[in-house]
Structure formats: structure tokens, C-alpha cells
Scaffold this motif. Structure first.
Motif, PDB file in Angstrom:
ATOM      1  N   GLN A  92      -8.665 -12.355  -4.577  1.00  0.00           N
ATOM      2  CA  GLN A  92      -9.759 -12.302  -5.537  1.00  0.00           C
ATOM      3  C   GLN A  92     -11.097 -11.968  -4.855  1.00  0.00           C
ATOM      4  O   GLN A  92     -11.900 -11.199  -5.362  1.00  0.00           O
ATOM      5  CB  GLN A  92      -9.800 -13.677  -6.198  1.00  0.00           C
ATOM      6  CG  GLN A  92     -10.853 -13.896  -7.203  1.00  0.00           C
ATOM      7  CD  GLN A  92     -10.655 -15.265  -7.859  1.00  0.00           C
ATOM      8  OE1 GLN A  92      -9.529 -15.718  -8.057  1.00  0.00           O
ATOM      9  NE2 GLN A  92     -11.743 -15.901  -8.204  1.00  0.00           N
ATOM     10  N   SER A  93     -11.329 -12.588  -3.687  1.00  0.00           N
ATOM     11  CA  SER A  93     -12.640 -12.454  -3.045  1.00  0.00           C
ATOM     12  C   SER A  93     -12.641 -11.433  -1.901  1.00  0.00           C
ATOM     13  O   SER A  93     -13.425 -11.542  -0.965  1.00  0.00           O
ATOM     14  CB  SER A  93     -13.092 -13.813  -2.542  1.00  0.00           C
ATOM     15  OG  SER A  93     -12.028 -14.442  -1.858  1.00  0.00           O
ATOM     16  N   ASN A 173     -13.514 -10.743  -9.642  1.00  0.00           N
ATOM     17  CA  ASN A 173     -14.920 -10.638  -9.229  1.00  0.00           C
ATOM     18  C   ASN A 173     -15.495  -9.240  -9.432  1.00  0.00           C
ATOM     19  O   ASN A 173     -16.490  -8.884  -8.814  1.00  0.00           O
ATOM     20  CB  ASN A 173     -15.066 -11.047  -7.761  1.00  0.00           C
ATOM     21  CG  ASN A 173     -14.877 -12.545  -7.584  1.00  0.00           C
ATOM     22  OD1 ASN A 173     -15.372 -13.330  -8.398  1.00  0.00           O
ATOM     23  ND2 ASN A 173     -14.151 -12.941  -6.573  1.00  0.00           N
TER      24      ASN A 173
END
Ligand code: ADP
Ligand code: ADP
Length: 234
Positions: A92-93, A173
Motif C-alpha cells: 500500500q505504501s 494511497n
């Protein structure tokens, strides 16, 4: 060709107090070339299941076969080696290394594996063409947009020619334009290079792009769009 076969897999947290069945008797079968979304409410077990399939965590019950090898039987060191060679991860990051350029981030795994320079260079060139970022190879992550960083993360995941790519909320994100762009790249890699993707998501627009959708609730698979069609094919 079966790439992933999770057999009766469970992961239980807090066994000593109030047990949480994060993943509860899951059977999951993924064939080469699939483009599958894992969906479900927050806390339904998506991350836990991806971690079990990716060998980042071990199940309390059941077996996870990757290309017919039971990875739950591997030692910690064997797992590290197995993951490097066989599984691509997208987070995700983004998780790019900030001091390295985009190219160096993608090349890193090949350096670890002792791939020689001419082959590394050719592979990097091909990957940056595939993520449509030929002009950004020497740029560091901080100078790239979120969407561009995640595309580099996809290239990094593919660098060692893994058997499949696991992506845990890869668009969480990203703004909707970048998310859609990332899905375009992933779908193209799936279609043209037959890269197998299993990704978790909350995003309805991402779900719509999947070819197969598996829904988890409370650690159990409650629906699987492939269940009906595969029965008919057999
Ligand atoms: P999702 O990715 O669908 O949001 P998770 O796999 O993160 O779901 O979590 C599934 C369940 O397991 C949740 O109830 C969560 O609180 C619990 N859980 C996840 N990781 C841990 C942990 N390390 N310790 C205790 N409980 C956990
Ligand atoms: P993408 O669609 O790939 O996410 P954007 O349209 O968001 O790309 O970004 C366009 C340009 O703006 C990029 O070339 C990028 O270098 C620059 N940019 C976007 N966000 C940032 C950021 N947070 N920091 C530095 N540059 C950025």
C-alpha cells in the motif's frame, strides 16, 4: 497450471485470551494468468491471507502450496530465499528505498541474486518500458508522484520474474486517476506478459477491473465469482 493452492488454511490471533479467527478454513486455488481481487470489509482477513500465501506469516492450520511446494514446511531461511525467487510484493505504501533511484530500486533484487550487469540492464530497460516510465529511471522516489512510485514498485516486484505478484491494497494511497493508471499497467502486464496478480482492494473501481473477485467476511470466503464458471468449464 496451478500457482497458488491454499488448503484449509487458518490463522488465529490471541489464542490464549479471546481468539480471533483472522483466516478461517480457507481454500483458495489460483491458476497461472489470473487477475484476481480479494475484497471484504476492513478486518475480514485480506492482509492476513495475503501474508500467509506470500510466506510472510505461517498458518496455524492448513498448507499453502506454491507450484506444488508446501511453503509451510520451509524454514525461515528457506522462505526468504523462496520469496525472493518466486513472489513479487507490492505494498500500500510503496516501500521504495528513498536513497536509491527508481532504477536502483528495481535492480536491487537482481544484484542480490548475482544477475550479471548486461542482463540486469536489459531487464531494467524492459520493465521501465512496461511501466511507461523510461524517462524516470534516474529519479529518486521523493521526486515521483505516488502513482509513479507504485509503478516502480510493480517493476521491482517483477524484476526477479516471480511466479505471481501479491499486492495488498495497491491503490489505497493513490488518487483515482493514478489508481486507474496503475490498474491499466497491471492489466496490460497480465494480458501481454501473463503475469498472475492477486490483489486486495476496497476500491469499487478496482474491483470492476478484476477478472475474478473473492470476498472474505470474518476470515471466510463467502463468494467467489470463479466458482460457477470453473464448474461449467470442467
Ligand atoms: P483486512 O486486511 O481485511 O483488514 P486483517 O487481515 O488485517 O484484515 O485482519 C483480520 C483480523 O485479524 C482482524 O480482526 C484483525 O484485528 C486481526 N489481526 C490482524 N493482525 C493481528 C495481529 N498481529 N494480532 C492480533 N490480531 C490481528
Ligand atoms: P501519476 O499520474 O503517475 O500519479 P501525476 O500526474 O500525479 O503522475 O504527476 C505528474 C508529475 O508531477 C510527475 O511527473 C511527477 O514528477 C510530479 N509530481 C507529482 N506528485 C509529486 C510529488 N508529491 N512530489 C514531487 N513530484 C510530484
Amino acid at each position: 497450471d496451478t500457482v497458488i493452492d491454499a488448503h484449509d488454511v487458518s490463522k488465529i490471533y490471541n489464542r490464549e485470551t479471546i481468539p480471533v479467527y483472522a483466516v478461517n478454513n480457507v481454500h483458495l486455488h489460483i491458476e497461472k494468468g489470473e487477475f484476481t481481487a480479494l475484497v471484504g470489509p476492513s478486518g475480514s482477513g485480506k492482509t492476513t491471507l495475503l501474508n500467509l500465501i506470500g510466506g510472510l506469516d505461517k498458518p496455524d492450520n492448513g498448507n499453502v502450496f506454491i507450484n506444488d511446494l508446501d511453503i509451510t514446511k520451509l524454514s525461515a531461511n528457506e522462505l526468504i530465499d523462496f520469496r525472493l525467487k518466486n513472489i513479487g510484493f507490492v505494498f500500500q505504501s510503496f516501500n521504495l528505498i528513498p536513497v536509491l533511484t527508481a532504477k536502483e530500486n528495481v535492480e536491487f533484487i537482481m544484484l542480490l541474486q548475482g544477475v550479471k550487469k548486461s542482463i540486469r540492464d536489459a531487464r531494467v530497460k524492459q520493465l521501465f518500458r512496461q511501466i511507461e516510465m523510461d524517462d524516470k529511471v534516474d529519479i529518486r522516489p521523493a521526486q515521483l508522484s505516488g502513482g509513479q512510485q507504485q509503478r516502480v514498485a510493480v517493476a521491482r516486484a517483477l524484476a526477479s520474474k516471480p511466479k505471481f505478484v501479491l499486492a495488498d491494497e495497491p491503490t489505497a494511497n493513490l488518487d483515482s486517476k493514478s489508481a486507474s493508471n496503475l490498474l491499466d499497467i497491471m492489466a496490460k502486464l497480465n494480458k501481454e506478459e501473463h503475469i498472475t496478480f492477486l490483489f486486495s482492494t476496497h476500491d469499487q473501481r478496482v474491483i470492476e477491473r478484476a477478472r475474478r473477485v473473492i470476498t472474505l467476511v470474518d476470515g471466510r470466503i463467502v463468494s467467489d465469482t470463479a466458482a460457477v464458471s470453473t464448474k461449467h468449464e470442467k
